[in-house]
Design a protein around this motif. Structure first.
Motif, PDB file in Angstrom:
ATOM      1  N   ALA A 116      -8.724  55.340  50.149  1.00 59.03           N
ATOM      2  CA  ALA A 116     -10.101  55.436  49.645  1.00 59.03           C
ATOM      3  C   ALA A 116     -10.203  56.580  48.642  1.00 59.03           C
ATOM      4  O   ALA A 116      -9.655  57.677  48.840  1.00 59.03           O
ATOM      5  CB  ALA A 116     -11.061  55.659  50.803  1.00 59.03           C
TER       6      ALA A 116
ATOM      7  N   ARG B 185     -15.738  47.700  53.452  1.00 63.29           N
ATOM      8  CA  ARG B 185     -15.233  49.079  53.541  1.00 63.29           C
ATOM      9  C   ARG B 185     -14.632  49.349  54.925  1.00 63.29           C
ATOM     10  O   ARG B 185     -13.602  50.028  55.045  1.00 63.29           O
ATOM     11  CB  ARG B 185     -16.363  50.060  53.246  1.00 63.29           C
TER      12      ARG B 185
ATOM     13  N   TYR C 279     -11.073  51.882  45.904  1.00 67.38           N
ATOM     14  CA  TYR C 279      -9.880  51.969  46.749  1.00 67.38           C
ATOM     15  C   TYR C 279      -8.644  51.754  45.890  1.00 67.38           C
ATOM     16  O   TYR C 279      -8.626  50.887  45.003  1.00 67.38           O
ATOM     17  CB  TYR C 279      -9.923  50.922  47.876  1.00 67.38           C
TER      18      TYR C 279
ATOM     19  N   ALA D 110     -10.601  50.242  55.674  1.00 67.06           N
ATOM     20  CA  ALA D 110     -10.231  51.482  56.357  1.00 67.06           C
ATOM     21  C   ALA D 110      -9.362  51.233  57.587  1.00 67.06           C
ATOM     22  O   ALA D 110      -8.842  52.198  58.161  1.00 67.06           O
ATOM     23  CB  ALA D 110     -11.501  52.243  56.763  1.00 67.06           C
TER      24      ALA D 110
END
Length: 264
Positions: free
Chosen positions: A63, A15, A69, A19
């Protein structure tokens, strides 16, 4: 499209990578980013069934509220009218020893890739997705993200160091060059100068009108000329009385011979 990839890392690490656009760009296999463009954009060479196709485009990762995603991308052939568009969804599911990434969505393409066998296109797509997820799990953190995660440590104010005592520099002793004057070399005497001038004039007179070969092979003259061996006086004196004595002896022998003949 539906594809699954297992990676031996925690879901939280994936994650964090998704990002960060810089880490996503590093995870795309073979992406050549152009200067002055968004992080996930540039050129990508794809090899399908022995054919190589170069695409230029961008990819966006967003996200969702459910923890998945959305991956959207569009690209065009660098040399041709073909285009590719994709709309994918990435779902991260924790499992024993790692995370399973499930990829679902659709992909539309035209141009050169549409004329290639579907099996070759599907194999190339699976290979790119596998490498993308694996690179995403191994992508290092950017300096900005590492700085945000590093806790701030309290530092004690630096104490001023005591000033060191500076010892006065010793006075330099006067140089011996100024104490004793150098003695100049003695000037050549007048006699030596006259001899040198005479030898130079004699050498010029002897070399005028002679070829270079004669000058090179000519015997040295002047001061450096070879000295002949002296003749002994005894040899000359011996030659002076030896010749008359031999003549007298010869005449005596002739006279004696004639006298003896007359007596007979």
């Amino acid at each position: 499209m539906e594809h699954e990839v297992f990676v031996p890392v925690q879901a939280e690490r994936l994650r964090e990578a998704l990002a960060d656009p810089v880490r996503v760009a590093r995870a795309v296999p073979g992406l050549q980013q152009d200067a002055g463009t968004p992080p996930v954009s540039g050129r990508l060479k794809v090899r399908v069934g022995g054919h190589t196709i170069t695409y230029r485009g961008t990819v966006r990762v967003t996200a969702r509220d459910d923890g998945s995603y959305a991956v959207e991308g569009d690209a065009a052939e660098a040399r041709g009218p073909g285009t590719v568009k994709l709309a994918l969804a990435l779902t991260l599911t924790p499992s024993d020893g790692g995370t399973t990434v499930t990829i679902t969505g659709t992909t539309t393409a035209d141009g050169r890739v549409a004329d290639l066998p579907p099996d070759a296109v599907s194999a190339t797509t699976d290979r790119l997705l596998n490498r993308f997820v694996e690179n995403l799990a191994e992508a290092p953190e950017t300096p900005q993200g590492a700085a945000e995660r590093e806790p701030v440590r309290e530092t004690e104010p630096e104490k001023p160091e005591p000033e060191a005592e500076v010892e006065p520099a010793p006075e330099a002793e006067p140089s011996a060059l100024f104490e004793e004057e150098e003695q100049a070399p003695p000037a050549p005497s007048r006699v030596n100068r006259e001899d040198a001038v005479a030898e130079a004039a004699h050498a010029r007179r002897t070399m005028i009108g002679r070829s270079a070969e004669e000058v090179d092979h000519a015997p040295p003259r002047g001061r450096y000329a070879p000295v002949p061996a002296p003749e002994t006086a005894d040899a000359r004196a011996t030659l002076r009385w030896a010749a008359p004595a031999a003549a007298v002896a010869l005449a005596s022998a002739i006279a004696v011979t004639r006298a003896l003949r007359k007596r007979r």
